[in-house]
Design a protein around this motif. Structure first.
Motif, PDB file in Angstrom:
ATOM      1  N   LEU A 109       0.834  -1.202   0.000  1.00 26.42           N
ATOM      2  CA  LEU A 109       0.000   0.000   0.000  1.00 26.42           C
ATOM      3  C   LEU A 109       0.874   1.260   0.000  1.00 26.42           C
ATOM      4  O   LEU A 109       0.625   2.212  -0.747  1.00 26.42           O
ATOM      5  N   LEU A 110       1.926   1.260   0.844  1.00 35.84           N
ATOM      6  CA  LEU A 110       2.780   2.451   0.936  1.00 35.84           C
ATOM      7  C   LEU A 110       3.548   2.679  -0.372  1.00 35.84           C
ATOM      8  O   LEU A 110       3.703   3.826  -0.811  1.00 35.84           O
ATOM      9  N   CYS A 155       2.596   1.745  -3.387  1.00 38.85           N
ATOM     10  CA  CYS A 155       1.641   2.239  -4.389  1.00 38.85           C
ATOM     11  C   CYS A 155       1.372   3.733  -4.169  1.00 38.85           C
ATOM     12  O   CYS A 155       1.289   4.506  -5.123  1.00 38.85           O
ATOM     13  N   GLN A 156       1.252   4.131  -2.896  1.00 39.44           N
ATOM     14  CA  GLN A 156       1.029   5.548  -2.601  1.00 39.44           C
ATOM     15  C   GLN A 156       2.232   6.377  -3.052  1.00 39.44           C
ATOM     16  O   GLN A 156       2.084   7.427  -3.691  1.00 39.44           O
ATOM     17  N   ILE A 195      -3.903  15.429  -9.993  1.00 39.06           N
ATOM     18  CA  ILE A 195      -4.681  14.379  -9.325  1.00 39.06           C
ATOM     19  C   ILE A 195      -3.979  13.983  -8.029  1.00 39.06           C
ATOM     20  O   ILE A 195      -2.749  13.874  -8.011  1.00 39.06           O
ATOM     21  N   PRO A 196      -4.747  13.769  -6.930  1.00 40.25           N
ATOM     22  CA  PRO A 196      -4.101  13.372  -5.668  1.00 40.25           C
ATOM     23  C   PRO A 196      -3.267  12.103  -5.834  1.00 40.25           C
ATOM     24  O   PRO A 196      -3.714  11.139  -6.462  1.00 40.25           O
ATOM     25  N   GLY A 197      -2.063  12.092  -5.283  1.00 39.73           N
ATOM     26  CA  GLY A 197      -1.161  10.941  -5.387  1.00 39.73           C
ATOM     27  C   GLY A 197      -1.798   9.625  -4.956  1.00 39.73           C
ATOM     28  O   GLY A 197      -1.693   8.621  -5.669  1.00 39.73           O
ATOM     29  N   PRO A 198      -2.479   9.599  -3.776  1.00 38.76           N
ATOM     30  CA  PRO A 198      -3.088   8.335  -3.343  1.00 38.76           C
ATOM     31  C   PRO A 198      -4.129   7.795  -4.333  1.00 38.76           C
ATOM     32  O   PRO A 198      -4.302   6.584  -4.436  1.00 38.76           O
ATOM     33  N   VAL A 199      -4.816   8.697  -5.071  1.00 39.58           N
ATOM     34  CA  VAL A 199      -5.799   8.227  -6.057  1.00 39.58           C
ATOM     35  C   VAL A 199      -5.078   7.515  -7.200  1.00 39.58           C
ATOM     36  O   VAL A 199      -5.520   6.460  -7.679  1.00 39.58           O
ATOM     37  N   LEU A 200      -3.937   8.070  -7.626  1.00 38.73           N
ATOM     38  CA  LEU A 200      -3.133   7.363  -8.633  1.00 38.73           C
ATOM     39  C   LEU A 200      -2.609   6.050  -8.054  1.00 38.73           C
ATOM     40  O   LEU A 200      -2.534   5.032  -8.756  1.00 38.73           O
ATOM     41  N   GLY A 201      -2.276   6.060  -6.760  1.00 34.24           N
ATOM     42  CA  GLY A 201      -1.852   4.835  -6.087  1.00 34.24           C
ATOM     43  C   GLY A 201      -2.936   3.768  -6.139  1.00 34.24           C
ATOM     44  O   GLY A 201      -2.655   2.587  -6.335  1.00 34.24           O
ATOM     45  N   LEU A 202      -4.182   4.213  -5.969  1.00 32.64           N
ATOM     46  CA  LEU A 202      -5.338   3.308  -6.075  1.00 32.64           C
ATOM     47  C   LEU A 202      -5.363   2.657  -7.461  1.00 32.64           C
ATOM     48  O   LEU A 202      -5.531   1.437  -7.595  1.00 32.64           O
ATOM     49  N   VAL A 203      -5.191   3.479  -8.490  1.00 33.49           N
ATOM     50  CA  VAL A 203      -5.222   2.961  -9.864  1.00 33.49           C
ATOM     51  C   VAL A 203      -4.072   1.967 -10.079  1.00 33.49           C
ATOM     52  O   VAL A 203      -4.258   0.908 -10.693  1.00 33.49           O
ATOM     53  N   LEU A 207      -2.543   0.106  -7.760  1.00 35.46           N
ATOM     54  CA  LEU A 207      -2.838  -1.143  -7.048  1.00 35.46           C
ATOM     55  C   LEU A 207      -3.909  -1.951  -7.779  1.00 35.46           C
ATOM     56  O   LEU A 207      -3.789  -3.171  -7.934  1.00 35.46           O
TER      57      LEU A 207
END
Lengths: 240, 117
Positions: B8-9, B11-12, B26-34, B36
Protein backbone atom coordinates in the motif's frame (compact mmCIF):
# COMPACT_ATOMS: atom_id res chain seq x y z
CA UNK A 1 2.87 19.11 43.05
CA UNK A 2 1.09 21.85 41.09
CA UNK A 3 4.34 22.52 39.28
CA UNK A 4 4.83 18.94 38.23
CA UNK A 5 1.20 18.64 37.13
CA UNK A 6 1.68 21.73 34.98
CA UNK A 7 4.93 20.32 33.60
CA UNK A 8 3.19 17.09 32.75
CA UNK A 9 0.36 18.98 31.00
CA UNK A 10 2.85 21.01 28.97
CA UNK A 11 4.76 17.85 28.09
CA UNK A 12 1.50 16.17 27.07
CA UNK A 13 0.54 19.09 24.83
CA UNK A 14 3.92 18.90 23.10
CA UNK A 15 3.81 15.22 22.17
CA UNK A 16 1.55 13.23 19.87
CA UNK A 17 0.00 11.09 22.64
CA UNK A 18 -2.77 13.49 23.62
CA UNK A 19 -3.99 14.20 20.07
CA UNK A 20 -4.08 10.51 19.16
CA UNK A 21 -5.76 9.41 22.39
CA UNK A 22 -8.40 12.16 22.25
CA UNK A 23 -9.23 11.33 18.61
CA UNK A 24 -9.73 7.62 19.24
CA UNK A 25 -11.64 8.26 22.48
CA UNK A 26 -13.96 10.79 20.84
CA UNK A 27 -14.64 8.37 17.97
CA UNK A 28 -15.40 5.53 20.40
CA UNK A 29 -17.77 7.83 22.25
CA UNK A 30 -19.34 8.81 18.90
CA UNK A 31 -19.91 5.14 18.02
CA UNK A 32 -21.51 4.58 21.40
CA UNK A 33 -23.80 7.63 21.20
CA UNK A 34 -24.77 6.69 17.64
CA UNK A 35 -25.69 3.17 18.76
CA UNK A 36 -27.81 4.58 21.59
CA UNK A 37 -29.59 6.82 19.05
CA UNK A 38 -30.52 3.79 16.93
CA UNK A 39 -27.76 4.18 14.33
CA UNK A 40 -29.25 7.24 12.58
CA UNK A 41 -26.96 8.75 9.90
CA UNK A 42 -27.79 12.25 11.17
CA UNK A 43 -25.82 11.54 14.35
CA UNK A 44 -22.95 9.85 12.55
CA UNK A 45 -20.11 8.81 14.89
CA UNK A 46 -17.66 11.00 12.96
CA UNK A 47 -19.85 14.08 13.23
CA UNK A 48 -20.27 13.48 16.98
CA UNK A 49 -16.52 12.91 17.43
CA UNK A 50 -15.65 16.12 15.57
CA UNK A 51 -18.18 18.17 17.55
CA UNK A 52 -16.90 16.73 20.86
CA UNK A 53 -13.27 17.43 19.99
CA UNK A 54 -13.90 20.98 18.78
CA UNK A 55 -15.82 21.69 21.99
CA UNK A 56 -13.09 20.20 24.14
CA UNK A 57 -10.23 22.00 22.39
CA UNK A 58 -12.05 25.34 22.63
CA UNK A 59 -12.81 24.78 26.33
CA UNK A 60 -9.27 23.69 27.19
CA UNK A 61 -7.86 26.45 24.99
CA UNK A 62 -5.71 24.04 22.97
CA UNK A 63 -4.93 25.39 19.48
CA UNK A 64 -5.80 23.13 16.53
CA UNK A 65 -2.12 23.07 15.54
CA UNK A 66 -1.15 21.44 18.84
CA UNK A 67 -3.93 18.88 18.52
CA UNK A 68 -2.98 18.11 14.92
CA UNK A 69 0.67 17.59 15.87
CA UNK A 70 -0.53 14.30 17.34
CA UNK A 71 -3.63 13.64 15.24
CA UNK A 72 -1.60 13.90 12.03
CA UNK A 73 -0.49 10.30 12.58
CA UNK A 74 -4.11 9.21 12.21
CA UNK A 75 -4.68 11.70 9.38
CA UNK A 76 -1.72 10.25 7.46
CA UNK A 77 -3.47 6.87 7.20
CA UNK A 78 -5.99 8.44 4.77
CA UNK A 79 -3.36 8.00 2.03
CA UNK A 80 -2.91 4.23 2.38
CA UNK A 81 -6.69 3.92 2.98
CA UNK A 82 -7.37 5.60 -0.37
CA UNK A 83 -5.01 3.14 -2.07
CA UNK A 84 -6.81 0.33 -0.22
CA UNK A 85 -10.10 1.26 -1.97
CA UNK A 86 -8.65 -0.71 -4.91
CA UNK A 87 -9.53 -3.95 -3.08
CA UNK A 88 -13.35 -3.51 -2.92
CA UNK A 89 -13.28 -2.15 -6.48
CA UNK A 90 -11.43 -5.31 -7.59
CA UNK A 91 -14.03 -7.43 -5.79
CA UNK A 92 -16.74 -5.86 -7.97
CA UNK A 93 -14.95 -6.52 -11.25
CA UNK A 94 -17.54 -9.05 -12.50
CA UNK A 95 -20.38 -6.56 -12.09
CA UNK A 96 -18.30 -3.87 -13.74
CA UNK A 97 -17.59 -6.11 -16.71
CA UNK A 98 -21.25 -7.16 -17.08
CA UNK A 99 -22.69 -3.65 -16.83
CA UNK A 100 -19.72 -1.58 -17.99
CA UNK A 101 -21.60 0.88 -20.18
CA UNK A 102 -24.61 1.66 -17.91
CA UNK A 103 -22.28 2.03 -14.91
CA UNK A 104 -19.85 4.33 -16.68
CA UNK A 105 -22.54 6.53 -18.19
CA UNK A 106 -24.56 6.77 -14.96
CA UNK A 107 -21.41 7.52 -12.98
CA UNK A 108 -20.38 10.26 -15.41
CA UNK A 109 -23.84 11.83 -15.38
CA UNK A 110 -23.89 11.70 -11.58
CA UNK A 111 -20.42 13.17 -11.09
CA UNK A 112 -20.98 15.94 -13.64
CA UNK A 113 -24.31 16.80 -11.98
CA UNK A 114 -22.72 16.78 -8.51
CA UNK A 115 -19.78 19.00 -9.41
CA UNK A 116 -21.62 21.17 -11.95
CA UNK A 117 -24.65 21.92 -9.78
CA UNK A 118 -22.43 22.64 -6.76
CA UNK A 119 -20.18 25.10 -8.57
CA UNK A 120 -23.08 26.75 -10.42
CA UNK A 121 -25.30 27.12 -7.33
CA UNK A 122 -22.46 28.35 -5.13
CA UNK A 123 -21.47 30.87 -7.79
CA UNK A 124 -25.05 32.07 -8.29
CA UNK A 125 -25.47 32.51 -4.53
CA UNK A 126 -22.25 34.53 -4.37
CA UNK A 127 -20.08 32.15 -2.37
CA UNK A 128 -16.43 32.92 -1.77
CA UNK A 129 -13.98 31.04 -3.99
CA UNK A 130 -12.65 29.02 -1.02
CA UNK A 131 -16.20 28.00 -0.19
CA UNK A 132 -16.88 26.94 -3.79
CA UNK A 133 -13.70 24.91 -4.04
CA UNK A 134 -14.27 23.29 -0.67
CA UNK A 135 -17.85 22.36 -1.61
CA UNK A 136 -16.97 21.01 -5.06
CA UNK A 137 -15.88 17.47 -4.04
CA UNK A 138 -18.73 17.12 -1.50
CA UNK A 139 -20.20 13.89 -2.92
CA UNK A 140 -16.89 12.07 -2.99
CA UNK A 141 -15.58 9.79 -0.27
CA UNK A 142 -13.68 11.84 2.33
CA UNK A 143 -10.09 10.61 1.76
CA UNK A 144 -10.34 11.42 -1.95
CA UNK A 145 -12.18 14.70 -1.30
CA UNK A 146 -9.42 15.86 1.06
CA UNK A 147 -6.82 15.06 -1.60
CA UNK A 148 -8.83 16.85 -4.29
CA UNK A 149 -9.38 19.98 -2.20
CA UNK A 150 -5.63 20.18 -1.52
CA UNK A 151 -5.07 19.98 -5.28
CA UNK A 152 -7.58 22.60 -6.37
CA UNK A 153 -7.00 25.17 -3.63
CA UNK A 154 -9.96 24.44 -1.40
CA UNK A 155 -9.62 24.04 2.37
CA UNK A 156 -9.24 20.32 3.22
CA UNK A 157 -10.86 20.68 6.65
CA UNK A 158 -13.88 22.51 5.29
CA UNK A 159 -14.10 20.02 2.40
CA UNK A 160 -14.07 17.15 4.91
CA UNK A 161 -16.88 18.80 6.88
CA UNK A 162 -18.96 19.39 3.73
CA UNK A 163 -18.50 15.76 2.63
CA UNK A 164 -19.67 14.46 6.01
CA UNK A 165 -22.74 16.71 6.04
CA UNK A 166 -23.54 15.87 2.39
CA UNK A 167 -23.40 12.19 3.32
CA UNK A 168 -25.88 12.66 6.16
CA UNK A 169 -28.19 14.72 3.89
CA UNK A 170 -28.01 12.02 1.20
CA UNK A 171 -29.06 9.34 3.69
CA UNK A 172 -32.15 11.38 4.59
CA UNK A 173 -33.06 12.47 1.02
CA UNK A 174 -32.42 9.10 -0.68
CA UNK A 175 -35.37 7.10 0.66
CA UNK A 176 -37.73 10.08 0.10
CA UNK A 177 -36.65 10.54 -3.53
CA UNK A 178 -36.79 6.80 -4.21
CA UNK A 179 -40.39 6.73 -2.98
CA UNK A 180 -41.40 9.86 -4.93
CA UNK A 181 -39.89 8.65 -8.21
CA UNK A 182 -40.79 4.97 -7.67
CA UNK A 183 -37.20 3.79 -7.86
CA UNK A 184 -37.37 0.24 -6.50
CA UNK A 185 -34.41 -1.61 -8.04
CA UNK A 186 -31.82 -2.31 -5.37
CA UNK A 187 -28.95 -1.88 -7.84
CA UNK A 188 -30.19 1.62 -8.69
CA UNK A 189 -30.83 2.62 -5.09
CA UNK A 190 -27.41 1.40 -3.98
CA UNK A 191 -25.52 2.96 -6.87
CA UNK A 192 -27.25 6.30 -6.29
CA UNK A 193 -26.57 6.29 -2.54
CA UNK A 194 -22.90 5.40 -3.03
CA UNK A 195 -22.42 8.07 -5.68
CA UNK A 196 -24.12 10.97 -3.87
CA UNK A 197 -23.51 9.99 -0.23
CA UNK A 198 -20.22 8.00 -0.41
CA UNK A 199 -19.47 5.87 2.70
CA UNK A 200 -22.59 7.01 4.60
CA UNK A 201 -24.80 5.96 1.68
CA UNK A 202 -22.90 2.70 1.29
CA UNK A 203 -23.42 1.78 4.94
CA UNK A 204 -27.14 2.58 4.66
CA UNK A 205 -27.43 0.56 1.43
CA UNK A 206 -26.05 -2.56 3.10
CA UNK A 207 -29.11 -2.23 5.34
CA UNK A 208 -31.39 -2.55 2.26
CA UNK A 209 -29.67 -5.62 0.78
CA UNK A 210 -26.24 -7.00 0.04
CA UNK A 211 -26.75 -6.21 -3.64
CA UNK A 212 -27.59 -2.57 -2.89
CA UNK A 213 -24.50 -2.34 -0.68
CA UNK A 214 -22.23 -3.82 -3.34
CA UNK A 215 -23.46 -1.33 -5.95
CA UNK A 216 -23.05 1.52 -3.45
CA UNK A 217 -19.44 0.54 -2.78
CA UNK A 218 -18.85 0.34 -6.50
CA UNK A 219 -20.34 3.81 -7.07
CA UNK A 220 -18.27 5.24 -4.23
CA UNK A 221 -15.05 4.00 -5.83
CA UNK A 222 -15.95 4.92 -9.41
CA UNK A 223 -17.24 8.38 -8.51
CA UNK A 224 -14.20 9.09 -6.34
CA UNK A 225 -11.84 8.18 -9.15
CA UNK A 226 -13.75 10.05 -11.84
CA UNK A 227 -14.07 13.20 -9.71
CA UNK A 228 -10.36 13.11 -8.84
CA UNK A 229 -9.56 13.12 -12.56
CA UNK A 230 -12.29 15.54 -13.74
CA UNK A 231 -12.51 18.21 -11.05
CA UNK A 232 -8.90 19.51 -11.15
CA UNK A 233 -9.16 19.81 -14.94
CA UNK A 234 -12.49 21.61 -14.70
CA UNK A 235 -11.16 24.05 -12.11
CA UNK A 236 -8.20 24.81 -14.36
CA UNK A 237 -10.52 25.37 -17.32
CA UNK A 238 -12.75 27.71 -15.33
CA UNK A 239 -9.66 29.53 -14.09
CA UNK A 240 -10.73 29.43 -10.41
CA UNK B 1 0.47 -8.42 6.77
CA UNK B 2 3.80 -6.61 6.52
CA UNK B 3 3.83 -7.28 2.77
CA UNK B 4 0.40 -5.66 2.60
CA UNK B 5 1.54 -2.53 4.42
CA UNK B 6 4.60 -2.28 2.16
CA UNK B 7 2.47 -2.73 -0.98
CA UNK B 8 0.00 0.00 0.00
CA UNK B 9 2.78 2.45 0.94
CA UNK B 10 4.76 1.75 -2.24
CA UNK B 11 1.64 2.24 -4.39
CA UNK B 12 1.03 5.55 -2.60
CA UNK B 13 4.66 6.56 -3.13
CA UNK B 14 4.49 5.62 -6.81
CA UNK B 15 1.26 7.62 -7.13
CA UNK B 16 2.77 10.72 -5.51
CA UNK B 17 5.85 10.38 -7.71
CA UNK B 18 3.79 9.98 -10.87
CA UNK B 19 1.61 12.99 -10.01
CA UNK B 20 4.68 15.18 -9.56
CA UNK B 21 6.69 13.84 -12.49
CA UNK B 22 3.81 14.24 -14.94
CA UNK B 23 2.58 17.38 -13.20
CA UNK B 24 -0.89 15.86 -12.89
CA UNK B 25 -3.42 17.72 -10.73
CA UNK B 26 -4.68 14.38 -9.32
CA UNK B 27 -4.10 13.37 -5.67
CA UNK B 28 -1.16 10.94 -5.39
CA UNK B 29 -3.09 8.33 -3.34
CA UNK B 30 -5.80 8.23 -6.06
CA UNK B 31 -3.13 7.36 -8.63
CA UNK B 32 -1.85 4.84 -6.09
CA UNK B 33 -5.34 3.31 -6.07
CA UNK B 34 -5.22 2.96 -9.86
CA UNK B 35 -1.74 1.39 -9.67
CA UNK B 36 -2.84 -1.14 -7.05
CA UNK B 37 -6.02 -1.95 -9.00
CA UNK B 38 -3.91 -2.57 -12.12
CA UNK B 39 -1.61 -4.91 -10.17
CA UNK B 40 -4.60 -6.79 -8.74
CA UNK B 41 -6.22 -7.14 -12.18
CA UNK B 42 -2.97 -8.53 -13.62
CA UNK B 43 -2.57 -10.98 -10.72
CA UNK B 44 -6.26 -11.92 -10.89
CA UNK B 45 -6.62 -12.12 -7.09
CA UNK B 46 -6.01 -10.13 -3.91
CA UNK B 47 -3.05 -11.55 -1.94
CA UNK B 48 -4.11 -12.34 1.65
CA UNK B 49 -1.66 -9.83 3.18
CA UNK B 50 -3.01 -6.94 1.11
CA UNK B 51 -6.62 -7.90 1.86
CA UNK B 52 -5.99 -8.02 5.61
CA UNK B 53 -4.40 -4.57 5.71
CA UNK B 54 -6.87 -3.00 3.26
CA UNK B 55 -9.94 -4.31 5.05
CA UNK B 56 -8.61 -3.27 8.46
CA UNK B 57 -7.92 0.27 7.22
CA UNK B 58 -11.30 0.52 5.50
CA UNK B 59 -13.14 -0.80 8.58
CA UNK B 60 -11.80 2.19 10.53
CA UNK B 61 -11.94 4.61 7.59
CA UNK B 62 -14.43 6.89 9.34
CA UNK B 63 -12.05 7.41 12.27
CA UNK B 64 -9.41 8.74 9.87
CA UNK B 65 -11.62 11.72 8.89
CA UNK B 66 -11.77 13.06 12.43
CA UNK B 67 -8.48 15.05 12.56
CA UNK B 68 -9.28 16.92 9.33
CA UNK B 69 -12.87 17.50 10.44
CA UNK B 70 -11.75 19.06 13.72
CA UNK B 71 -9.87 21.58 11.56
CA UNK B 72 -13.26 23.18 10.88
CA UNK B 73 -12.74 25.05 14.18
CA UNK B 74 -10.10 27.21 12.50
CA UNK B 75 -12.53 28.27 9.76
CA UNK B 76 -15.34 29.58 11.95
CA UNK B 77 -15.33 32.93 10.13
CA UNK B 78 -15.69 31.41 6.66
CA UNK B 79 -18.48 29.10 7.86
CA UNK B 80 -20.34 31.90 9.63
CA UNK B 81 -20.08 34.02 6.47
CA UNK B 82 -21.22 31.35 4.00
CA UNK B 83 -23.24 28.83 6.03
CA UNK B 84 -26.54 29.58 4.32
CA UNK B 85 -24.98 29.10 0.90
CA UNK B 86 -23.33 25.90 2.09
CA UNK B 87 -26.62 24.52 3.41
CA UNK B 88 -28.58 25.34 0.22
CA UNK B 89 -25.88 23.96 -2.06
CA UNK B 90 -25.51 20.75 -0.03
CA UNK B 91 -29.25 19.96 -0.04
CA UNK B 92 -30.13 21.02 -3.61
CA UNK B 93 -27.04 19.59 -5.28
CA UNK B 94 -27.32 16.28 -3.41
CA UNK B 95 -30.96 15.92 -4.48
CA UNK B 96 -30.15 16.77 -8.12
CA UNK B 97 -27.20 14.36 -8.14
CA UNK B 98 -29.33 11.52 -6.77
CA UNK B 99 -32.12 12.07 -9.29
CA UNK B 100 -29.76 12.36 -12.27
CA UNK B 101 -27.86 9.22 -11.24
CA UNK B 102 -30.89 7.10 -10.37
CA UNK B 103 -32.92 7.97 -13.48
CA UNK B 104 -29.96 7.50 -15.85
CA UNK B 105 -28.87 4.22 -14.30
CA UNK B 106 -32.42 2.80 -14.19
CA UNK B 107 -33.03 3.67 -17.85
CA UNK B 108 -29.74 2.11 -19.00
CA UNK B 109 -30.18 -0.95 -16.77
CA UNK B 110 -33.65 -1.66 -18.17
CA UNK B 111 -32.36 -1.25 -21.71
CA UNK B 112 -29.43 -3.59 -21.04
CA UNK B 113 -31.77 -6.21 -19.54
CA UNK B 114 -34.15 -5.92 -22.52
CA UNK B 115 -31.25 -6.55 -24.89
CA UNK B 116 -30.28 -9.63 -22.90
CA UNK B 117 -33.74 -11.23 -23.37
Amino acid sequence: MIDSALDFWLWLQDGPLLGILLTVLAYQLGLWINRCAGGTPVLHPVIIAIALLIGLLLLADIPYRDYFAGAQFIHFLLGPATVALAVPLFDHKEQIRRLALPLLVACTVGVVTAVGSTLLLAWLLGARVETMLSLAPKSVTTPIAIGISEQIGGIPSVAAGMVLIAGAIGCILGPILFRLFKIREHEVQGFTMGLAAHGFGTAQSFGISHQAGAFAGLALGMAGLLTAFLLPLLVRLLGL
Amino acid sequence: MLAGIITLLICQLAGELLARLLNLPIPGPVLGLVILLTILLIRGEVPAGIRTVAETLLRYLALLFVPAGVGLMVYGDLIRADWQIMAIVLVVSTALTMLATALTFRYLLRRAQRNDD
